[in-house]
Write an enzyme that holds these catalytic residues in place. Structure first.
Site, PDB file in Angstrom:
ATOM      1  N   ARG A   1     -10.530  -0.197  14.745  1.00 54.15           N
ATOM      2  CA  ARG A   1     -10.375   0.592  13.518  1.00 54.15           C
ATOM      3  C   ARG A   1     -11.394   0.054  12.516  1.00 54.15           C
ATOM      4  NH1 ARG A   1      -4.436   1.101  10.817  1.00 54.15           N
ATOM      5  NH2 ARG A   1      -4.972  -0.926   9.942  1.00 54.15           N
TER       6      ARG A   1
ATOM      7  N   LYS B   1       0.839  -1.208   0.000  1.00 52.62           N
ATOM      8  CA  LYS B   1       0.000   0.000   0.000  1.00 52.62           C
ATOM      9  C   LYS B   1       0.874   1.258   0.000  1.00 52.62           C
ATOM     10  CE  LYS B   1      -0.280  -0.319   5.065  1.00 52.62           C
ATOM     11  NZ  LYS B   1      -1.084  -0.869   6.179  1.00 52.62           N
TER      12      LYS B   1
ATOM     13  N   MET C   1       9.405  24.891   0.604  1.00 53.55           N
ATOM     14  CA  MET C   1       8.600  23.896  -0.103  1.00 53.55           C
ATOM     15  C   MET C   1       9.470  23.024  -1.014  1.00 53.55           C
ATOM     16  SD  MET C   1       5.357  24.398  -2.662  1.00 53.55           S
ATOM     17  CE  MET C   1       4.408  25.375  -1.515  1.00 53.55           C
TER      18      MET C   1
ATOM     19  N   TYR D   1      13.697  31.660   4.736  1.00 58.87           N
ATOM     20  CA  TYR D   1      12.493  32.434   5.069  1.00 58.87           C
ATOM     21  C   TYR D   1      12.486  32.876   6.527  1.00 58.87           C
ATOM     22  CZ  TYR D   1      10.263  31.161   0.636  1.00 58.87           C
ATOM     23  OH  TYR D   1       9.945  31.020  -0.694  1.00 58.87           O
TER      24      TYR D   1
HETATM   25  C1  PLP Z   1      -0.321  -1.795   6.932  1.00 60.39           C
HETATM   26  C2  PLP Z   1      -0.886  -3.077   7.417  1.00 60.39           C
HETATM   27  C3  PLP Z   1      -0.071  -4.210   7.605  1.00 60.39           C
HETATM   28  C4  PLP Z   1       1.435  -4.178   7.486  1.00 60.39           C
HETATM   29  O1  PLP Z   1       2.012  -3.827   8.737  1.00 60.39           O
HETATM   30  P1  PLP Z   1       3.587  -3.734   8.932  1.00 60.39           P
HETATM   31  O2  PLP Z   1       3.755  -3.313  10.347  1.00 60.39           O
HETATM   32  O3  PLP Z   1       4.068  -2.710   7.975  1.00 60.39           O
HETATM   33  O4  PLP Z   1       4.149  -5.083   8.633  1.00 60.39           O
HETATM   34  C5  PLP Z   1      -0.679  -5.414   7.907  1.00 60.39           C
HETATM   35  N1  PLP Z   1      -2.023  -5.484   8.065  1.00 60.39           N
HETATM   36  C6  PLP Z   1      -2.832  -4.409   7.945  1.00 60.39           C
HETATM   37  C7  PLP Z   1      -4.293  -4.564   8.159  1.00 60.39           C
HETATM   38  C8  PLP Z   1      -2.282  -3.170   7.638  1.00 60.39           C
HETATM   39  O5  PLP Z   1      -3.086  -2.094   7.533  1.00 60.39           O
END
Ligand code: PLP
Length: 365
Positions: A133, A35, A310, A261
């Site tokens: 969550r 991700k 920036m 700045y």
């Molecule tokens: C991001 C995520 C992971 C990965 O976690 P790491 O600590 O980076 O290994 C695993 N499961 C879920 C649901 C996540 O959101």
């Protein structure tokens, strides 16, 4: 002449993958979390490499991330952790597999899949065991068993949950309760299905700290990118991403001159300073300004002076032999992303994913 770039070291990725595999029981499969552009690196390059290494599954947060992998030719199954009903059309078109985590999302996806005449479409059921969550609660089990028994439209590919504090050994009891809660959910649900979904609960730190929670599959993100949330584990892993830049201009300034700045830095002596083509729009937070952060120039530490702009920032190079065009390391070999993140009370995850899409990615094979 260099530019600001993020080097993505695929040999390091291969090393981390092999190391994590050595830490899971034989037969436990790997789901690679790619991700947020592969934790800020290059999701396509990372996924292509891992697909060649035989990874079992990929996970992304959002549908668009999975769609991008499909468009790049990734054919392995992809779990979308946070699909949203607005994106179901794209999800189906790209053969992505949703996490269903509430009655609302379950009903919406079921109705959608039915309307599209799907049969046995793979879905993943997520259970909340304490993170609060996303996830079904224990009390939803009756609803789920009723919905799933004999269901021809959806097929539960896996059951999963996510740990709250797998990196924090002070929370061992809480974590163990989460593992037990997940086992109980699986025990109650599995007898209602005439097939066997796979189970997964571990992220990287859980792989390393809770071997009893590995189940059939583990989901690893940060470990693949070279960080294990402890110094001991970091020593076994290799950072995949290195952020590098270059010196654009050098100035010699006199006592009383200011830099940047709002004149946030004022020199007391004659100094040599350098301007780098990287700023907060590239992911270097303003919190690193005014001496909090530093970079490496020819192997030596050069503090960031004044406010981070920036598109640029300035560093003090008074005692460092260097010239315009020389390479600069922001994080990588000399300072890890976790060491730099710690300077602003942040974590490797945040610093890595903050590297913006403006920064050129260079894949080292
Ligand atoms: C991001 C995520 C992971 C990965 O976690 P790491 O600590 O980076 O290994 C695993 N499961 C879920 C649901 C996540 O959101």
């Amino acid at each position: 002449m260099g530019v600001t770039r993020l080097e993505i070291n695929l040999p390091a990725l291969r090393h981390n993958y092999a190391y994590l595999q050595s830490r899971v029981a034989p037969g436990t499969k790997m789901m690679a979390v790619v991700k947020a552009f592969g934790y800020g690196s290059d999701a396509v390059a990372v996924a292509q490499e891992l697909e060649q290494l035989g990874v079992f599954y990929f996970a992304v947060a959002y549908t668009s991330e999975g769609a991008a992998l499909r468009e790049a030719g990734i054919t392995s199954p992809i779990l979308v952790l946070h699909p949203q009903p607005d994106n179901f059309e794209l999800l189906l078109e790209k053969c992505l597999e949703p996490s269903l985590y509430s009655k609302r999302v379950f009903e919406a996806f079921y109705a959608f899949a039915k309307a599209k005449s799907q049969q046995h479409y793979p879905v993943h059921l997520k259970f909340n065991t304490g993170l609060n969550r996303l996830g079904f609660a224990k009390k939803d089990l009756d609803y789920l068993t009723t919905e799933l028994e004999g269901n021809q439209i959806l097929k539960v590919a896996s059951l999963f949950s996510h740990l709250t504090a797998s990196e924090d050994l002070k929370e061992k009891e809480f974590t163990q309760n989460q593992i037990t809660a997940f086992k109980n959910v699986a025990d109650q649900l599995l007898p209602h299905l005439d097939y066997t979904p796979f189970l997964h609960q571990s992220n990287t730190s859980a792989i390393l700290n809770y071997p009893e929670a590995q189940f059939d599959v583990v989901r690893t993100g940060i470990g693949l990118y070279g960080y294990g949330n402890t110094d001991t584990e970091d020593a076994h892993l290799m950072p995949v991403a290195q952020l590098k830049t270059v010196i654009s201009q050098i100035h010699t300034i006199a006592p009383g001159d200011s830099v940047g700045y709002n004149r946030a830095y004022q020199s007391k002596t004659m100094e040599r300073i350098a301007t780098l083509p990287i700023g907060h729009a590239d992911g270097i937070s303003r919190a690193f300004g005014n001496g909090v952060g530093y970079v490496f120039v020819n192997g030596e530490k050069a503090p960031i002076i004044g406010n981070v702009c920036m598109d640029m920032l300035m560093i003090n190079i008074s005692n460092i032999p260097c010239e315009e065009g020389d390479d600069v390391t922001v994080f990588g070999e000399e300072i890890s992303a976790v060491a730099l993140a710690t300077k602003i009370n942040s974590i490797s995850y945040e610093l890595l994913t903050a590297v913006s899409q403006r920064v050129k990615r260079v894949v080292l094979r």
